[in-house]
Design a protein around this motif. Structure first.
Motif, PDB file in Angstrom:
ATOM      1  N   VAL A  87      44.982  41.651  33.711  1.00 50.88           N
ATOM      2  CA  VAL A  87      44.639  42.391  34.932  1.00 50.88           C
ATOM      3  C   VAL A  87      44.072  41.432  35.979  1.00 50.88           C
ATOM      4  O   VAL A  87      44.507  41.417  37.133  1.00 50.88           O
ATOM      5  CB  VAL A  87      43.625  43.519  34.632  1.00 50.88           C
ATOM      6  CG1 VAL A  87      43.152  44.174  35.913  1.00 50.88           C
ATOM      7  CG2 VAL A  87      44.218  44.543  33.699  1.00 50.88           C
ATOM      8  N   GLU A  88      43.094  40.627  35.583  1.00 55.04           N
ATOM      9  CA  GLU A  88      42.421  39.746  36.536  1.00 55.04           C
ATOM     10  C   GLU A  88      43.351  38.663  37.071  1.00 55.04           C
ATOM     11  O   GLU A  88      43.323  38.362  38.270  1.00 55.04           O
ATOM     12  CB  GLU A  88      41.190  39.107  35.879  1.00 55.04           C
ATOM     13  CG  GLU A  88      40.156  40.113  35.429  1.00 55.04           C
ATOM     14  CD  GLU A  88      39.658  40.993  36.553  1.00 55.04           C
ATOM     15  OE1 GLU A  88      39.492  40.502  37.689  1.00 55.04           O
ATOM     16  OE2 GLU A  88      39.427  42.182  36.294  1.00 55.04           O
ATOM     17  N   TRP A  89      44.159  38.067  36.227  1.00 55.25           N
ATOM     18  CA  TRP A  89      45.093  37.030  36.676  1.00 55.25           C
ATOM     19  C   TRP A  89      46.111  37.617  37.642  1.00 55.25           C
ATOM     20  O   TRP A  89      46.431  37.003  38.652  1.00 55.25           O
ATOM     21  CB  TRP A  89      45.821  36.413  35.495  1.00 55.25           C
ATOM     22  CG  TRP A  89      45.026  35.450  34.687  1.00 55.25           C
ATOM     23  CD1 TRP A  89      43.671  35.383  34.562  1.00 55.25           C
ATOM     24  CD2 TRP A  89      45.549  34.414  33.875  1.00 55.25           C
ATOM     25  NE1 TRP A  89      43.326  34.381  33.708  1.00 55.25           N
ATOM     26  CE2 TRP A  89      44.447  33.759  33.270  1.00 55.25           C
ATOM     27  CE3 TRP A  89      46.822  33.981  33.582  1.00 55.25           C
ATOM     28  CZ2 TRP A  89      44.610  32.682  32.410  1.00 55.25           C
ATOM     29  CZ3 TRP A  89      46.987  32.917  32.711  1.00 55.25           C
ATOM     30  CH2 TRP A  89      45.892  32.273  32.142  1.00 55.25           C
ATOM     31  N   THR A  90      46.617  38.797  37.328  1.00 59.66           N
ATOM     32  CA  THR A  90      47.596  39.424  38.211  1.00 59.66           C
ATOM     33  C   THR A  90      46.989  39.700  39.575  1.00 59.66           C
ATOM     34  O   THR A  90      47.591  39.393  40.612  1.00 59.66           O
ATOM     35  CB  THR A  90      48.130  40.723  37.578  1.00 59.66           C
ATOM     36  OG1 THR A  90      48.720  40.410  36.311  1.00 59.66           O
ATOM     37  CG2 THR A  90      49.163  41.380  38.467  1.00 59.66           C
ATOM     38  N   GLU A  91      45.800  40.261  39.594  1.00 63.48           N
ATOM     39  CA  GLU A  91      45.167  40.575  40.878  1.00 63.48           C
ATOM     40  C   GLU A  91      44.871  39.314  41.679  1.00 63.48           C
ATOM     41  O   GLU A  91      45.123  39.265  42.883  1.00 63.48           O
ATOM     42  CB  GLU A  91      43.888  41.373  40.645  1.00 63.48           C
ATOM     43  CG  GLU A  91      44.164  42.772  40.129  1.00 63.48           C
ATOM     44  CD  GLU A  91      42.910  43.530  39.762  1.00 63.48           C
ATOM     45  OE1 GLU A  91      41.789  42.954  39.867  1.00 63.48           O
ATOM     46  OE2 GLU A  91      43.032  44.691  39.371  1.00 63.48           O
ATOM     47  N   ALA A  92      44.341  38.284  41.033  1.00 65.11           N
ATOM     48  CA  ALA A  92      44.003  37.050  41.737  1.00 65.11           C
ATOM     49  C   ALA A  92      45.247  36.349  42.279  1.00 65.11           C
ATOM     50  O   ALA A  92      45.260  35.895  43.434  1.00 65.11           O
ATOM     51  CB  ALA A  92      43.237  36.115  40.807  1.00 65.11           C
ATOM     52  N   LEU A  93      46.298  36.273  41.472  1.00 69.30           N
ATOM     53  CA  LEU A  93      47.520  35.611  41.932  1.00 69.30           C
ATOM     54  C   LEU A  93      48.240  36.417  43.005  1.00 69.30           C
ATOM     55  O   LEU A  93      48.859  35.855  43.902  1.00 69.30           O
ATOM     56  CB  LEU A  93      48.435  35.313  40.741  1.00 69.30           C
ATOM     57  CG  LEU A  93      47.888  34.231  39.800  1.00 69.30           C
ATOM     58  CD1 LEU A  93      48.744  34.134  38.547  1.00 69.30           C
ATOM     59  CD2 LEU A  93      47.817  32.887  40.498  1.00 69.30           C
ATOM     60  N   MET A  94      48.137  37.738  42.940  1.00 75.75           N
ATOM     61  CA  MET A  94      48.724  38.557  44.010  1.00 75.75           C
ATOM     62  C   MET A  94      47.988  38.343  45.327  1.00 75.75           C
ATOM     63  O   MET A  94      48.602  38.361  46.399  1.00 75.75           O
ATOM     64  CB  MET A  94      48.721  40.041  43.631  1.00 75.75           C
ATOM     65  CG  MET A  94      49.826  40.392  42.662  1.00 75.75           C
ATOM     66  SD  MET A  94      49.983  42.154  42.425  1.00 75.75           S
ATOM     67  CE  MET A  94      50.513  42.678  44.038  1.00 75.75           C
TER      68      MET A  94
END
Length: 101
Positions: A87-94
């Motif tokens: 969840v966190e990686w997806t949000e940060a990279l988005m």
């Protein structure tokens, strides 16, 4: 996309600790039915928002799936901590992709 990626990771990859706190998620997820409503809603919103939103939506789907796959490759499966990391990686990279647009 982050939460959708978490559901995809739960559904696609094995859970590493059968007695872990997140084991019940793996037991109760039914593919593809667990992924379709979110994919339809997120994909529809991305399509309606024009080209920047479409690029961001496609990026979000790719990042969500690839981050779950990366953890699977590194560890051989997932735990509750890696579900949260997806969840966190997806949000940060988005956010990085959105800033680049």
């Amino acid at each position: 996309w982050g939460r959708w990626g978490q559901v995809a990771a739960i559904g696609f990859y094995p859970y590493l600790k059968p007695e872990g706190k997140g084991a019940f998620h793996k037991r109760d997820i039914r593919l593809p039915w667990a992924l379709l409503p979110g994919l339809g809603a997120l994909g529809g919103l991305a399509a309606l928002s024009g080209w920047p939103g479409g690029i961001l939506g496609m990026s979000g789907a790719g990042i969500a799936l690839l981050s779950g796959y990366w953890f699977h490759r590194q560890l051989g499966g997932h735990t509750g901590d890696t579900y949260g990391a997806v969840v966190e990686w997806t949000e940060a990279l988005m956010l990085c992709v959105a800033a680049a647009l």
